[in-house]
Design a protein around this motif. Structure first.
Motif, PDB file in Angstrom:
ATOM      1  N   SER A 159      60.615  15.025 -72.443  1.00  0.00           N
ATOM      2  CA  SER A 159      59.806  16.175 -72.037  1.00  0.00           C
ATOM      3  C   SER A 159      59.746  16.231 -70.530  1.00  0.00           C
ATOM      4  O   SER A 159      59.737  15.205 -69.850  1.00  0.00           O
ATOM      5  N   GLU A 160      59.671  17.453 -70.009  1.00  0.00           N
ATOM      6  CA  GLU A 160      59.441  17.585 -68.575  1.00  0.00           C
ATOM      7  C   GLU A 160      58.037  17.129 -68.198  1.00  0.00           C
ATOM      8  O   GLU A 160      57.729  16.976 -67.031  1.00  0.00           O
ATOM      9  N   ALA A 161      57.188  16.944 -69.210  1.00  0.00           N
ATOM     10  CA  ALA A 161      55.822  16.483 -68.937  1.00  0.00           C
ATOM     11  C   ALA A 161      55.759  14.967 -68.752  1.00  0.00           C
ATOM     12  O   ALA A 161      54.717  14.445 -68.360  1.00  0.00           O
ATOM     13  N   ASN A 162      56.863  14.272 -69.025  1.00  0.00           N
ATOM     14  CA  ASN A 162      56.859  12.824 -68.788  1.00  0.00           C
ATOM     15  C   ASN A 162      56.614  12.534 -67.309  1.00  0.00           C
ATOM     16  O   ASN A 162      57.110  13.241 -66.435  1.00  0.00           O
ATOM     17  N   MET A 163      55.862  11.463 -67.053  1.00  0.00           N
ATOM     18  CA  MET A 163      55.581  11.032 -65.671  1.00  0.00           C
ATOM     19  C   MET A 163      56.873  10.809 -64.885  1.00  0.00           C
ATOM     20  O   MET A 163      57.942  10.610 -65.456  1.00  0.00           O
ATOM     21  N   LEU A 164      56.740  10.821 -63.550  1.00  0.00           N
ATOM     22  CA  LEU A 164      57.875  10.422 -62.715  1.00  0.00           C
ATOM     23  C   LEU A 164      58.173   8.942 -62.924  1.00  0.00           C
ATOM     24  O   LEU A 164      59.324   8.520 -62.922  1.00  0.00           O
ATOM     25  N   GLY A 165      57.097   8.151 -63.061  1.00  0.00           N
ATOM     26  CA  GLY A 165      57.254   6.701 -63.238  1.00  0.00           C
ATOM     27  C   GLY A 165      55.978   6.004 -62.822  1.00  0.00           C
ATOM     28  O   GLY A 165      54.984   6.660 -62.505  1.00  0.00           O
ATOM     29  N   TYR A 166      55.994   4.671 -62.843  1.00  0.00           N
ATOM     30  CA  TYR A 166      54.848   3.891 -62.360  1.00  0.00           C
ATOM     31  C   TYR A 166      54.979   3.697 -60.854  1.00  0.00           C
ATOM     32  O   TYR A 166      56.068   3.403 -60.354  1.00  0.00           O
ATOM     33  N   PHE A 167      53.881   3.839 -60.162  1.00  0.00           N
ATOM     34  CA  PHE A 167      53.889   3.776 -58.700  1.00  0.00           C
ATOM     35  C   PHE A 167      54.451   2.438 -58.204  1.00  0.00           C
ATOM     36  O   PHE A 167      53.919   1.379 -58.514  1.00  0.00           O
ATOM     37  N   ARG A 168      55.534   2.527 -57.474  1.00  0.00           N
ATOM     38  CA  ARG A 168      56.178   1.358 -56.867  1.00  0.00           C
ATOM     39  C   ARG A 168      56.458   0.244 -57.867  1.00  0.00           C
ATOM     40  O   ARG A 168      56.367  -0.941 -57.529  1.00  0.00           O
ATOM     41  N   ARG A 169      56.726   0.608 -59.102  1.00  0.00           N
ATOM     42  CA  ARG A 169      57.103  -0.387 -60.116  1.00  0.00           C
ATOM     43  C   ARG A 169      58.358   0.075 -60.845  1.00  0.00           C
ATOM     44  O   ARG A 169      58.322   0.382 -62.036  1.00  0.00           O
ATOM     45  N   PRO A 170      59.490   0.123 -60.136  1.00  0.00           N
ATOM     46  CA  PRO A 170      60.730   0.565 -60.796  1.00  0.00           C
ATOM     47  C   PRO A 170      61.077  -0.292 -62.015  1.00  0.00           C
ATOM     48  O   PRO A 170      61.705   0.189 -62.955  1.00  0.00           O
ATOM     49  N   ASP A 171      60.642  -1.556 -62.005  1.00  0.00           N
ATOM     50  CA  ASP A 171      60.923  -2.432 -63.151  1.00  0.00           C
ATOM     51  C   ASP A 171      60.223  -1.929 -64.417  1.00  0.00           C
ATOM     52  O   ASP A 171      60.836  -1.775 -65.475  1.00  0.00           O
ATOM     53  N   LEU A 172      58.910  -1.645 -64.273  1.00  0.00           N
ATOM     54  CA  LEU A 172      58.153  -1.147 -65.424  1.00  0.00           C
ATOM     55  C   LEU A 172      58.649   0.233 -65.838  1.00  0.00           C
ATOM     56  O   LEU A 172      58.718   0.556 -67.030  1.00  0.00           O
ATOM     57  N   THR A 173      58.961   1.066 -64.857  1.00  0.00           N
ATOM     58  CA  THR A 173      59.444   2.416 -65.152  1.00  0.00           C
ATOM     59  C   THR A 173      60.744   2.353 -65.949  1.00  0.00           C
ATOM     60  O   THR A 173      60.890   3.034 -66.978  1.00  0.00           O
ATOM     61  N   ALA A 174      61.661   1.511 -65.484  1.00  0.00           N
ATOM     62  CA  ALA A 174      62.964   1.411 -66.154  1.00  0.00           C
ATOM     63  C   ALA A 174      62.810   0.903 -67.579  1.00  0.00           C
ATOM     64  O   ALA A 174      63.613   1.232 -68.463  1.00  0.00           O
ATOM     65  N   ALA A 175      61.744   0.122 -67.821  1.00  0.00           N
ATOM     66  CA  ALA A 175      61.555  -0.432 -69.158  1.00  0.00           C
ATOM     67  C   ALA A 175      61.149   0.636 -70.170  1.00  0.00           C
ATOM     68  O   ALA A 175      61.383   0.472 -71.359  1.00  0.00           O
TER      69      ALA A 175
END
Lengths: 516, 516
Positions: free
Chosen positions: A366-382
């Motif tokens: 969804s386009e409503a998904n967050m950009l990611g976790y702030f300064r946590r590319p590791d958690l975002t990628a997971a």
């Protein structure tokens, strides 16, 4: 699509219409005034030396200023960090240390906490807002120009607009970053689900540091007034009557409290069109009670901070189920929203059978998904991959893609090698007439790895023993699923959404182990 | 946000629900079948050797295949070029020469024209579709795999999805290029204006080569069935009754014809929720007649091929005006849509006063604005700048930003140095009870530069002389605004939207001059 331009639009179209009503402080603000204040605030924040992308933290109960900040940061190319004032000062210190806001805005009641936080982070300025529109926040506005902030034109749809922290009660808080576009996409899903009309009036029952603020901002985007309150059941009924409220988000507990207000029948609730509820399905008896008590449609939403509302059980789904057509769907959190694609997948990422029985993890595109976790590319990628977001929620789905939440992945109990979904056990316990609500967790067990423990809140003036509770589960579940222990409590720890904080229930039992 | 995924969503959610009804050929298709065919078509087109961005032209009346093509090109990363079959073969040759399609799909009735066009352009393949789902189009589908077209994932929101040509009757046709995102943004405006619900059923009254196809595609995006027809007034009433149609776009002429169908009162039109009309305001007597005859809300939309619907006069605006609240607003085309910003500006780009009197040009900022004109950066740059699009429409606006179209910039008449807005003259002429419709243009005049000429269609069985017509304008207008000549005609040349083609009226008078 800059969220900060919402007041500009309605100041142009309906300058004298009410934009916000603040019940606590008996204040109202119209669109023209709101837009002028937002422009001044945006300019004022920039004159402090802030650059695009800098964070502005806010520590306040719901207020007009809070909404001004949401709009002003967008207008100025900044990012809001709303803080959960229910957290301890220590937890808040962790959050500001993570997001490093340049400015902190605090309401008068949180002055001392804010000063403490100000020492933990390198603030450009700590701004105070008073209960009656005073303090240094007002001084900043008064001294700033009300011209259009030039930074607004430079903001891209994909730029961040706010960061909401989740998991704030543990040490592992994560900042969920949303962009103007992701918020707008979440709003579109709500627009379609709620079928908003210009005459709607929205009551914000939750706190503005939490994701449902997107629902109220969507009403503002439609030019509809939003009524701000700090929830109280009796006052909510009064406000619905007085302000002719047409819609609100009512978590189960709130609706329970409202139904129990003495003289419930004497309130005029005829203005209501929609009640959305979330934080899990309501027992069907409760849905029926709500449908009978409130003269409006019901919507169930399933969402996360990371994706706003992702699925909806519609007004028609409720109406049909209450009439006996697919009545089991009251246990479903519905189907993917307008701009959302949902799948339920196994560990290999393949769809599980749509048989209403096979559990898998809900994943969302969804386009409503967050950009990611702030300064946590590791958690975002997971959790974000190829546009699909893992929710960590376990569900089954049926042929028509109705979702049935089974459990949070991390709330699943494994006992003697068997997977036990806590929600199933809770449903069984909930069948006992004396049970108001309950929560089931796994606790360490030397023999089985984990064993099932139930926390139960009884209805006022009704009684049950632990054995009664275990008995009722025995009738509905396999033997390995029944609780080994039952603890009666007066209330369950809850997040502002009404979700039970199982990690708090688990903590004492797992304190010396390596499991969060 | 790929338009081509609309059938994928609803094939997943409601596979057996009707997606499209083709009245002319008495065919119906459900979502599962439609999605399979779209996937096959997308794969089939790619197997012909087409690459991303290649054009697929289509020459057909409304049909299920036409809608399949809209979806399949999106799914395959291609671009549709719908052709106006009302144009001459010569004009069509110009359009295919401009867009250089790799494939042309033609229905059986246009086989010969298509073969002619195929000689004018370097086609990879000419595909024929038969009236009953036959021809080489079907053969391509049958031979293609029904797997998910892999190109779909590579399509960006900002990639083009179709090109609609405007001005096709002159030599200066321009290809308006829309992206998946610009179409979705146009749809969002419609969603909010029409307040679509899942039980809606849409009747497409216009032709699918024209921009209102976005309105019907939006209903498909909501999973609602769309009924395709080639408009006939009596049949439209029958179809509304039989298919329980809830909404359609009815240009003034269509509504006029429908009202005049013998036995109008005997049709069951109770399923209707909304009629949208466009192509300019309707006379208030007509609005009143429509409101009385049709049991539903009325919406006026103002739009262009370049921007889909940009402003709306809402259901409430109509209801209020008909009750005598701001009755003059029936002459307005409403206010900016949900995702749109509209200004009315002077030649220097400054807002004209919002006094309801000062004319300026409508400019629009919206994600629904086209990408640009196909391979005409010069023309694109002339109307799209800093996100704002010039419409070429002259309007006034009032304090609440209601827009009153005065004229097309190019339809404005300058006589003796005075600006004369043709719409004002037409409104005055329309007050004569014998006048059904009229159009006013400027013709060369040695003394004044231009003089006003009126073309008038009289109501059946009513009479008026040229002097009667001039008399009525004299009572309502300044002397310099009145027509110098009046010509009675049986009909006015019109575009498919119902807009009068003034350039056709002007052509004979200006043929030897350098004005288009």
């Amino acid at each position: 699509m800059n969220l900060g331009l919402i007041p500009a639009k309605w100041a142009a179209l309906t300058p004298r219409r009410t934009a916000l009503v603040d019940i606590a402080h008996q204040r109202r603000i119209d669109w023209a005034t709101l837009d002028t204040r937002v422009r001044r605030l945006a300019n004022g924040l920039r004159t402090l030396g802030l650059r695009s992308g800098d964070r502005v933290a806010v520590l306040s109960r719901n207020s007009i200023e809070y909404q001004e900040l949401y709009f002003a940061v967008g207008r100025a190319g900044l990012v809001l960090q709303p803080l959960n004032w229910r957290l301890s000062t220590e937890a808040l210190r962790t959050l500001v240390a993570d997001a490093q806001p340049a400015v902190l805005v605090a309401s008068a009641e949180f002055r001392h906490v804010a000063e403490d936080l100000g020492r933990a982070v390198d603030l450009v300025r700590l701004l105070h807002c008073g209960p009656a529109g005073d303090g240094s926040y007002e001084e900043l506005l008064a001294s700033a120009p009300d011209t259009e902030p030039p930074w607004c034109e430079q903001v891209q749809d994909t730029d961040p607009c706010f960061i909401l922290y989740t998991g704030g009660t543990t040490g592992a808080a994560k900042g969920v970053v949303h962009s103007h576009r992701s918020v707008a996409a979440g709003m579109l899903n709500q627009t379609v689900a709620e079928r908003i009309v210009p005459s709607d009036v929205y009551l914000l029952t939750g706190q503005m540091f939490h994701i449902p603020v997107v629902l109220s901002m969507n009403y503002l985007a439609h030019g509809c007034p939003v009524v701000l309150m700090n929830f109280d059941a009796r006052q909510a009924l009064e406000v619905i009557e007085q302000e002719r409220v047409s819609a609100f988000l009512g978590i189960t507990t709130m609706l329970n409290w409202m139904l129990e207000v003495p003289g419930f029948d004497t309130y005029d609730l005829s203005s209501l069109r929609n009640i959305q509820y979330g934080g899990g399905p309501m027992p069907s008896t409760m849905v029926r009670a709500v449908a009978e008590a409130f003269p409006c449609g019901l919507i169930q939403g399933y969402g996360q901070t990371e994706g706003t509302t992702m699925s909806f059980l519609s007004q028609e789904d409720h109406r049909d189920a209450l009439r006996g057509i697919h009545p089991h769907r009251l246990r479903s959190c519905g189907r993917e929203g307008f701009g959302t694609r949902i799948r339920v997948v196994d560990a290999d990422g393949h769809d599980v059978p749509r048989d209403g029985r096979t559990p898998g993890e809900i994943v969302v595109r969804s386009e409503a998904n967050m950009l990611g976790y702030f300064r946590r590319p590791d958690l975002t990628a997971a959790i974000l991959r190829d546009g699909w977001m893992r929710t960590g929620d376990v569900a089954t789905w049926d042929e028509e893609r109705y979702l049935y939440i089974v459990d949070r992945l991390k709330d699943m109990i494994i006992s003697g090698g068997e997977k036990i979904y806590s929600v199933e056990v809770e449903e069984a316990i909930g069948r006992h007439p004396a049970v108001l609500e309950c929560a089931v967790i796994g606790v360490p067990d030397e023999q089985w790895g984990e064993s099932v423990k139930a926390f139960v809140v009884l209805r006022p003036n009704l009684k049950a023993t632990a054995e009664d509770i275990i008995d009722v589960t025995r009738r509905h579940l396999a033997s390995y699923q029944k609780p080994r222990s039952v603890e009666f409590v007066t209330e369950l720890p809850k997040a502002p959404t009404g979700k039970v904080l199982k990690r708090e229930l688990r903590a004492p039992y797992w304190a010396d182990r390596d499991i969060s």
